[in-house]
Structures are given as structure tokens and as C-alpha cells.
Design a protein around this motif. Structure first.
Motif, PDB file in Angstrom:
ATOM      1  N   ALA A   1     -28.555   3.755  53.019  1.00  0.00           N
ATOM      2  CA  ALA A   1     -29.683   4.606  52.632  1.00  0.00           C
ATOM      3  C   ALA A   1     -30.650   3.858  51.730  1.00  0.00           C
ATOM      4  O   ALA A   1     -31.875   3.954  51.888  1.00  0.00           O
ATOM      5  CB  ALA A   1     -29.166   5.860  51.928  1.00  0.00           C
ATOM      6  N   PHE A   2     -30.110   3.082  50.779  1.00  0.00           N
ATOM      7  CA  PHE A   2     -30.968   2.287  49.899  1.00  0.00           C
ATOM      8  C   PHE A   2     -31.785   1.279  50.703  1.00  0.00           C
ATOM      9  O   PHE A   2     -32.972   1.070  50.444  1.00  0.00           O
ATOM     10  CB  PHE A   2     -30.124   1.557  48.853  1.00  0.00           C
ATOM     11  CG  PHE A   2     -29.894   2.352  47.601  1.00  0.00           C
ATOM     12  CD1 PHE A   2     -30.944   3.000  46.972  1.00  0.00           C
ATOM     13  CD2 PHE A   2     -28.629   2.459  47.051  1.00  0.00           C
ATOM     14  CE1 PHE A   2     -30.746   3.740  45.820  1.00  0.00           C
ATOM     15  CE2 PHE A   2     -28.416   3.195  45.899  1.00  0.00           C
ATOM     16  CZ  PHE A   2     -29.472   3.837  45.286  1.00  0.00           C
ATOM     17  N   PHE A   3     -31.134   0.637  51.670  1.00  0.00           N
ATOM     18  CA  PHE A   3     -31.833  -0.338  52.506  1.00  0.00           C
ATOM     19  C   PHE A   3     -32.994   0.329  53.242  1.00  0.00           C
ATOM     20  O   PHE A   3     -34.105  -0.211  53.298  1.00  0.00           O
ATOM     21  CB  PHE A   3     -30.861  -0.956  53.511  1.00  0.00           C
ATOM     22  CG  PHE A   3     -31.501  -1.925  54.465  1.00  0.00           C
ATOM     23  CD1 PHE A   3     -31.642  -3.262  54.125  1.00  0.00           C
ATOM     24  CD2 PHE A   3     -31.970  -1.504  55.706  1.00  0.00           C
ATOM     25  CE1 PHE A   3     -32.235  -4.158  54.997  1.00  0.00           C
ATOM     26  CE2 PHE A   3     -32.566  -2.392  56.585  1.00  0.00           C
ATOM     27  CZ  PHE A   3     -32.698  -3.725  56.229  1.00  0.00           C
ATOM     28  N   ALA A   4     -32.744   1.501  53.807  1.00  0.00           N
ATOM     29  CA  ALA A   4     -33.789   2.205  54.553  1.00  0.00           C
ATOM     30  C   ALA A   4     -34.951   2.601  53.643  1.00  0.00           C
ATOM     31  O   ALA A   4     -36.125   2.459  54.011  1.00  0.00           O
ATOM     32  CB  ALA A   4     -33.196   3.439  55.228  1.00  0.00           C
ATOM     33  N   ILE A   5     -34.633   3.080  52.435  1.00  0.00           N
ATOM     34  CA  ILE A   5     -35.689   3.503  51.501  1.00  0.00           C
ATOM     35  C   ILE A   5     -36.518   2.308  51.046  1.00  0.00           C
ATOM     36  O   ILE A   5     -37.755   2.354  51.018  1.00  0.00           O
ATOM     37  CB  ILE A   5     -35.066   4.224  50.290  1.00  0.00           C
ATOM     38  CG1 ILE A   5     -34.434   5.549  50.732  1.00  0.00           C
ATOM     39  CG2 ILE A   5     -36.123   4.477  49.216  1.00  0.00           C
ATOM     40  CD1 ILE A   5     -33.643   6.238  49.645  1.00  0.00           C
ATOM     41  N   ILE A   6     -35.834   1.215  50.685  1.00  0.00           N
ATOM     42  CA  ILE A   6     -36.548   0.014  50.231  1.00  0.00           C
ATOM     43  C   ILE A   6     -37.407  -0.561  51.352  1.00  0.00           C
ATOM     44  O   ILE A   6     -38.550  -0.984  51.137  1.00  0.00           O
ATOM     45  CB  ILE A   6     -35.543  -1.037  49.721  1.00  0.00           C
ATOM     46  CG1 ILE A   6     -34.842  -0.526  48.464  1.00  0.00           C
ATOM     47  CG2 ILE A   6     -36.250  -2.355  49.426  1.00  0.00           C
ATOM     48  CD1 ILE A   6     -33.709  -1.417  47.997  1.00  0.00           C
ATOM     49  N   LEU A   7     -36.866  -0.570  52.565  1.00  0.00           N
ATOM     50  CA  LEU A   7     -37.626  -1.084  53.700  1.00  0.00           C
ATOM     51  C   LEU A   7     -38.844  -0.214  53.989  1.00  0.00           C
ATOM     52  O   LEU A   7     -39.927  -0.727  54.302  1.00  0.00           O
ATOM     53  CB  LEU A   7     -36.729  -1.157  54.937  1.00  0.00           C
ATOM     54  CG  LEU A   7     -37.369  -1.770  56.182  1.00  0.00           C
ATOM     55  CD1 LEU A   7     -37.751  -3.224  55.921  1.00  0.00           C
ATOM     56  CD2 LEU A   7     -36.425  -1.684  57.375  1.00  0.00           C
TER      57      LEU A   7
ATOM     58  N   SER B   1     -42.600  -1.468  53.838  1.00  0.00           N
ATOM     59  CA  SER B   1     -43.432  -1.309  55.031  1.00  0.00           C
ATOM     60  C   SER B   1     -44.753  -0.632  54.698  1.00  0.00           C
ATOM     61  O   SER B   1     -45.816  -1.032  55.196  1.00  0.00           O
ATOM     62  CB  SER B   1     -42.676  -0.494  56.089  1.00  0.00           C
ATOM     63  OG  SER B   1     -41.478  -1.130  56.458  1.00  0.00           O
ATOM     64  N   LEU B   2     -44.696   0.395  53.859  1.00  0.00           N
ATOM     65  CA  LEU B   2     -45.924   1.094  53.476  1.00  0.00           C
ATOM     66  C   LEU B   2     -46.858   0.179  52.690  1.00  0.00           C
ATOM     67  O   LEU B   2     -48.073   0.151  52.926  1.00  0.00           O
ATOM     68  CB  LEU B   2     -45.579   2.338  52.646  1.00  0.00           C
ATOM     69  CG  LEU B   2     -44.859   3.464  53.396  1.00  0.00           C
ATOM     70  CD1 LEU B   2     -44.461   4.570  52.431  1.00  0.00           C
ATOM     71  CD2 LEU B   2     -45.745   4.025  54.504  1.00  0.00           C
ATOM     72  N   ILE B   3     -46.275  -0.583  51.757  1.00  0.00           N
ATOM     73  CA  ILE B   3     -47.094  -1.518  50.976  1.00  0.00           C
ATOM     74  C   ILE B   3     -47.684  -2.594  51.886  1.00  0.00           C
ATOM     75  O   ILE B   3     -48.870  -2.938  51.791  1.00  0.00           O
ATOM     76  CB  ILE B   3     -46.253  -2.157  49.856  1.00  0.00           C
ATOM     77  CG1 ILE B   3     -45.827  -1.091  48.847  1.00  0.00           C
ATOM     78  CG2 ILE B   3     -47.039  -3.266  49.158  1.00  0.00           C
ATOM     79  CD1 ILE B   3     -44.893  -1.607  47.773  1.00  0.00           C
ATOM     80  N   GLY B   4     -46.845  -3.129  52.785  1.00  0.00           N
ATOM     81  CA  GLY B   4     -47.325  -4.157  53.697  1.00  0.00           C
ATOM     82  C   GLY B   4     -48.405  -3.647  54.628  1.00  0.00           C
ATOM     83  O   GLY B   4     -49.402  -4.331  54.886  1.00  0.00           O
ATOM     84  N   ALA B   5     -48.218  -2.424  55.136  1.00  0.00           N
ATOM     85  CA  ALA B   5     -49.218  -1.851  56.034  1.00  0.00           C
ATOM     86  C   ALA B   5     -50.554  -1.683  55.324  1.00  0.00           C
ATOM     87  O   ALA B   5     -51.617  -1.995  55.877  1.00  0.00           O
ATOM     88  CB  ALA B   5     -48.727  -0.507  56.570  1.00  0.00           C
ATOM     89  N   ASP B   6     -50.514  -1.198  54.092  1.00  0.00           N
ATOM     90  CA  ASP B   6     -51.754  -1.031  53.328  1.00  0.00           C
ATOM     91  C   ASP B   6     -52.400  -2.373  53.022  1.00  0.00           C
ATOM     92  O   ASP B   6     -53.614  -2.545  53.169  1.00  0.00           O
ATOM     93  CB  ASP B   6     -51.468  -0.287  52.018  1.00  0.00           C
ATOM     94  CG  ASP B   6     -51.379   1.216  52.229  1.00  0.00           C
ATOM     95  OD1 ASP B   6     -51.927   1.697  53.238  1.00  0.00           O
ATOM     96  OD2 ASP B   6     -50.764   1.899  51.399  1.00  0.00           O
ATOM     97  N   ALA B   7     -51.586  -3.335  52.590  1.00  0.00           N
ATOM     98  CA  ALA B   7     -52.139  -4.633  52.190  1.00  0.00           C
ATOM     99  C   ALA B   7     -52.772  -5.357  53.370  1.00  0.00           C
ATOM    100  O   ALA B   7     -53.899  -5.873  53.270  1.00  0.00           O
ATOM    101  CB  ALA B   7     -51.038  -5.493  51.568  1.00  0.00           C
ATOM    102  N   VAL B   8     -52.077  -5.393  54.497  1.00  0.00           N
ATOM    103  CA  VAL B   8     -52.580  -6.135  55.656  1.00  0.00           C
ATOM    104  C   VAL B   8     -53.807  -5.462  56.254  1.00  0.00           C
ATOM    105  O   VAL B   8     -54.819  -6.119  56.547  1.00  0.00           O
ATOM    106  CB  VAL B   8     -51.469  -6.282  56.718  1.00  0.00           C
ATOM    107  CG1 VAL B   8     -52.026  -6.907  57.991  1.00  0.00           C
ATOM    108  CG2 VAL B   8     -50.326  -7.127  56.177  1.00  0.00           C
ATOM    109  N   THR B   9     -53.735  -4.158  56.440  1.00  0.00           N
ATOM    110  CA  THR B   9     -54.867  -3.460  57.056  1.00  0.00           C
ATOM    111  C   THR B   9     -56.093  -3.455  56.145  1.00  0.00           C
ATOM    112  O   THR B   9     -57.226  -3.611  56.615  1.00  0.00           O
ATOM    113  CB  THR B   9     -54.481  -2.016  57.406  1.00  0.00           C
ATOM    114  OG1 THR B   9     -53.890  -1.384  56.253  1.00  0.00           O
ATOM    115  CG2 THR B   9     -53.481  -1.975  58.538  1.00  0.00           C
ATOM    116  N   LEU B  10     -55.873  -3.290  54.849  1.00  0.00           N
ATOM    117  CA  LEU B  10     -57.004  -3.305  53.923  1.00  0.00           C
ATOM    118  C   LEU B  10     -57.655  -4.683  53.858  1.00  0.00           C
ATOM    119  O   LEU B  10     -58.884  -4.805  53.887  1.00  0.00           O
ATOM    120  CB  LEU B  10     -56.548  -2.875  52.525  1.00  0.00           C
ATOM    121  CG  LEU B  10     -56.553  -1.375  52.229  1.00  0.00           C
ATOM    122  CD1 LEU B  10     -56.014  -1.111  50.836  1.00  0.00           C
ATOM    123  CD2 LEU B  10     -57.948  -0.791  52.379  1.00  0.00           C
ATOM    124  N   SER B  11     -56.834  -5.723  53.755  1.00  0.00           N
ATOM    125  CA  SER B  11     -57.397  -7.073  53.685  1.00  0.00           C
ATOM    126  C   SER B  11     -58.145  -7.415  54.967  1.00  0.00           C
ATOM    127  O   SER B  11     -59.198  -8.066  54.933  1.00  0.00           O
ATOM    128  CB  SER B  11     -56.287  -8.093  53.433  1.00  0.00           C
ATOM    129  OG  SER B  11     -55.321  -8.065  54.469  1.00  0.00           O
TER     130      SER B  11
END
Length: 262
Positions: free
Chosen positions: A38-44, A48-58
Motif C-alpha cells: 500500500a505504501f508503494f502504491a501511495i508513494i508511486l 506520478s502526479l508530481i511528474g505529470a505536472d512537472a513534465v506537462t507544465l515544462s
């Protein structure tokens, strides 16, 4: 996450086997405990949300710079429609790919990581060139010692990128021999670049700056920046880098397709 998962799967049938993130979470829950899965899924999910925001915004900011449209999160929708439209489309496309039934998420993840390993270190070459552009940075350009350190770091990153591409495309390659050959090439290249820089050290720059300019320096608007001068050494380096990137990306695509179709 990678180190923890590798430690948990070490010596089990799951070691070295990757299908997708869901199977990793299930494997952790099976081998370590449900809480770890469960921890792995939450951290991932968080990553993923941070990565999606960072890549799409940049990427949206890059579109704005290239096409000369207003691009900033502090602007309203009516004032920056192109920026928000590109951002929304990128998020929808990325999410849509993940939701496609029976899509090989593990293969896509590995291909994207390999592609990032090819492209991102190479981007540091352009960053180093930018850090030495006096028209853009004025008195804030790199000093000689910083260029020496940066060149070594960038060279090592590009070399590791090449090794990653080679091992991804050709798993049976002799990594030790390849590393030795690339190290020799890197040393020769760095010595050549240093010699070229030493021979051209006496040439005056078009921009004259002093230490007093640091507090008031502002980069000129993009439309007012002149085209950079291309020396013979820089042209040769860019040709080699572009050739490597094009070939590596094409080979990576071919390899991914081959794995996908079996």
C-alpha cells in the motif's frame, strides 16, 4: 523505492522480473506485507502526479517560448488559452494512454526511462553552452574552472547515457569493454576541447561586462538575441551529438516494437 524493492525481491522469483507497477505493489504485499504494498502504491501515485505536472507544465512553457504565446500559471484562461490548452491536452493524452485496455505499461515505462536516459543527459550539453553565452547571461557566465568541472560531469553523463542505450538495445554487450572504450574517447575529447578553448582564449567577446553589472544585469528579450556563433569545434560536436540522438532514438523505438510484438 527501487533500492527497497530490489532488497525485498532479492533471492525470490520476482527478482529481475518487471511487468508493471501494479505487479510490483502486489509482489511487495506478498513478500513483505500488505502495508508495504500500500505504501508503494501511495508513494508511486504521489510521484506520478508530481511528474505529470512537472513534465506537462515544462512542455507547455516550452511551447509558449517557441511559438511566442503567453504562458504562465498566474495568467487567466482568456489571457493564455494556448498555454492552458496545451497543458490540458498533454495531461489527457498521457492519461488516455495509461487507460488503454491491455496496454503494455511495463514496456512503455521502460521505453520512456530509456528515452529519458538518452535525451536528458544530452540536454546538459546545451545547458553548458547556455551557461557560457555572454549575450544571455552577461557577467553570470561560467568561470574557467567551473567550465572544466562541468565539462567532465556532462561528458560522464553523456557516456553513461550511451552505455544505457547500448545495454537496453543490446543486452549481451560487453559493458566493461564498452566503458573502457568510451572513457578513452571521453578523455581525448575533453583534452581536445580544452586545447581548443586554450587556443581561442585571446579572442574578445562581443559583450563587455564588469563585476559591477551583476546587480543590474537583465537578459535581453528573446527576439533581440543574435544568433550564436558556431565554431568548427562546436559544429562538429553538435553533428556528433545529433547523430547519436537520432540513431539512439530510432533504435530504441525499433527495440520497443520488437519486444511488443514478441
Amino acid at each position: 523505492m527501487i533500492i527497497t524493492t530490489a532488497f525485498a525481491f532479492n533471492g525470490t522469483e520476482l527478482a529481475g522480473v518487471f511487468d508493471n507497477a501494479g505487479s510490483v505493489a502486489a509482489g511487495l504485499a506478498k513478500k513483505v506485507g500488505s502495508l508495504s504494498g500500500a505504501f508503494f502504491a501511495i508513494i508511486l501515485l504521489n510521484a506520478s502526479l508530481i511528474g505529470a505536472d512537472a513534465v506537462t507544465l515544462s512542455t507547455s512553457y516550452a511551447f509558449g517560448d517557441v511559438f511566442g504565446i503567453k504562458h504562465s500559471l498566474h495568467r487567466k484562461w482568456k489571457d493564455a488559452r494556448g498555454f492552458y490548452t496545451s497543458y490540458t491536452l498533454l495531461v489527457l493524452i498521457a492519461g488516455g494512454i495509461v487507460l488503454i485496455p491491455n496496454v503494455p505499461l511495463g514496456l512503455i515505462t521502460m521505453a520512456v526511462q530509456a528515452l529519458a536516459g538518452v535525451l536528458l543527459p544530452s540536454a546538459t550539453v546545451f545547458l553548458l553552452l547556455l551557461c557560457n553565452d555572454k549575450v544571455v547571461l552577461g557577467p553570470w557566465v561560467n568561470k574557467m574552472w567551473l567550465n572544466m568541472v562541468s565539462s567532465i560531469i556532462v561528458g560522464v553523463l553523456v557516456m553513461l547515457s550511451f552505455i544505457l542505450s547500448a545495454t537496453t538495445l543490446f543486452p549481451s554487450v560487453n559493458v566493461k569493454l564498452l566503458t573502457l572504450i568510451l572513457t578513452i574517447i571521453l578523455i581525448i575529447g575533453l583534452l581536445g576541447a580544452g586545447l581548443s578553448s586554450y587556443l581561442h582564449r585571446g579572442k574578445k567577446s562581443e559583450v563587455t561586462v564588469t563585476t559591477l553589472d551583476r546587480s543590474s544585469w537583465r537578459m535581453p528579450p528573446l527576439r533581440d538575441l543574435p544568433k550564436p556563433e558556431w565554431t568548427r569545434t562546436r559544429k562538429m560536436g553538435m553533428v556528433l551529438l545529433r547523430s547519436y540522438l537520432v540513431n539512439a532514438v530510432l533504435l530504441l523505438i525499433v527495440k520497443a516494437v520488437q519486444i511488443a510484438i514478441g
